[in-house]
Design an enzyme around this catalytic site. Structure first.
Site, PDB file in Angstrom:
ATOM      1  CD  GLU A   1      37.802  44.289  39.642  1.00  0.00           C
ATOM      2  OE1 GLU A   1      38.836  43.858  40.497  1.00  0.00           O
ATOM      3  OE2 GLU A   1      36.976  44.852  39.943  1.00  0.00           O
TER       4      GLU A   1
ATOM      5  CG  ASP B   1      19.379  44.501  41.469  1.00  0.00           C
ATOM      6  OD1 ASP B   1      20.097  44.646  42.609  1.00  0.00           O
ATOM      7  OD2 ASP B   1      18.266  44.646  41.774  1.00  0.00           O
TER       8      ASP B   1
ATOM      9  CG  ASN C   1      34.791  48.022  43.150  1.00  0.00           C
ATOM     10  OD1 ASN C   1      35.178  47.018  42.895  1.00  0.00           O
ATOM     11  ND2 ASN C   1      33.881  48.483  42.390  1.00  0.00           N
TER      12      ASN C   1
ATOM     13  CG  ASP D   1      36.330  48.818  39.679  1.00  0.00           C
ATOM     14  OD1 ASP D   1      36.393  48.048  40.253  1.00  0.00           O
ATOM     15  OD2 ASP D   1      35.524  48.499  38.486  1.00  0.00           O
TER      16      ASP D   1
END
Length: 306
Positions: free
Chosen positions: A18, A131, A158, A206
């Protein structure tokens, strides 16, 4: 619509590669492997097969404890990392704390995720619950007095990017399935008037980057694509990536004409991994445009040099 295909690079696949970012001073590419807690440094280099596109050669790797959501170059030459719940600078002589993520009253475990700097070097960094609890995240701005919430609630904070004139800020809370745009006051660092910029179908938005012409390039997780949108939000280009989970992208190279794309192996089944042997690798293409000069984190005590 212009369409091209990205080629895989030499570094071994990561679990959750990433946050690629280009440091124009050192001509180095930085990226992270979030769940492995790794920060990588690399350089663009010719491919062994003579292909016109460059490869990436790893120059060094730093291992941190826990997750590492982002790494950014700084004016001082240090690296700023968003490691777990801490912002930390890293130099050859060691590490130093910058800020700690506030503990929320609900006690849900959270971590830093994507981060970027505005054109004046202010740091924006987002969070998410481990989570991915809906609404448990926040987008913060790092002020001299500490972390200040600027967008909340969010679920998976993001991609971040700014228009070339600094008047617009683009932002992806992945769970919304869209990229939003804000008016941005560069002198104060305040975003306002949030609205939808582009809705993303067939995948999840993303990481993103904005090129020198104001086009927004969005990594689409689950679709094996990077999609480009004009400043008016209309789709104009697509990069096919032979790995489903595309996580982020940035422009790199001396001319900022190489799009570097990160991908992930996480959340893929054994059968999907066999079908996508390059999942988790870096990919590159030359999309026919150039990026903006990277914005470096403005360390409070830094004396700027060219």
């Amino acid at each position: 619509m212009h369409r091209t295909t990205a080629l895989p690079c030499a570094p071994e696949p990561g679990r959750l590669s990433e946050g690629p970012v280009w440091d124009h001073r050192s001509q180095e590419l930085l990226w992270v492997d979030i769940t492995a807690g790794l920060v990588h440094r690399g350089a663009l280099a010719p491919r062994a097969d003579g292909t016109d596109l460059p490869d990436v050669h790893v120059r060094g790797t730093l291992r941190l404890e826990g997750t590492v959501g982002a790494v950014l170059p700084t004016w001082s030459g240090a690296l700023l990392t968003a490691a777990g719940t801490s912002l930390i600078t890293v130099t050859p002589s060691g590490t130093a704390p910058v800020a700690i993520l506030p503990v929320e009253s609900d006690g849900a475990p959270r971590r830093f995720n994507d981060a970027a700097c505005d054109p004046l070097g202010r740091l924006f960094v987002g969070t998410m619950a481990f989570d991915a609890t809906p609404g448990a995240g926040t987008l913060y701005r790092l002020d001299p007095t500490g972390l200040r919430p600027v967008v909340a609630p969010v679920t998976i904070s993001n991609g971040l990017g700014w228009s070339p004139d600094g008047r617009l800020m683009y932002y992806a809370d992945s769970a919304t399935g869209q990229v939003d745009v804000f008016d941005y006051h560069l002198m104060t660092g305040a975003p306002s008037r949030r609205r939808v910029f582009a809705r993303v179908e067939g995948g999840v938005p993303d990481g993103l980057t904005v090129d020198a012409h104001g086009n927004v390039w969005v990594a689409v997780w689950g679709a094996g694509e990077v999609r480009a949108y004009a400043p008016d939000g209309s789709p104009i280009a697509m990069v096919d990536v032979p790995a489903t989970h595309v996580s982020s992208c940035t422009f790199a190279g001396p001319r900022l004409d190489i799009l570097v794309i990160t991908t992930a192996r996480e959340e893929l089944s054994p059968a999907e991994l066999r079908a996508q042997p390059d999942a988790g690798r870096l990919f590159v293409c030359r999309p026919g445009t150039i990026g903006q000069s990277p914005d470096l984190y403005d360390d409070p005590t830094t004396e700027h040099t060219a």
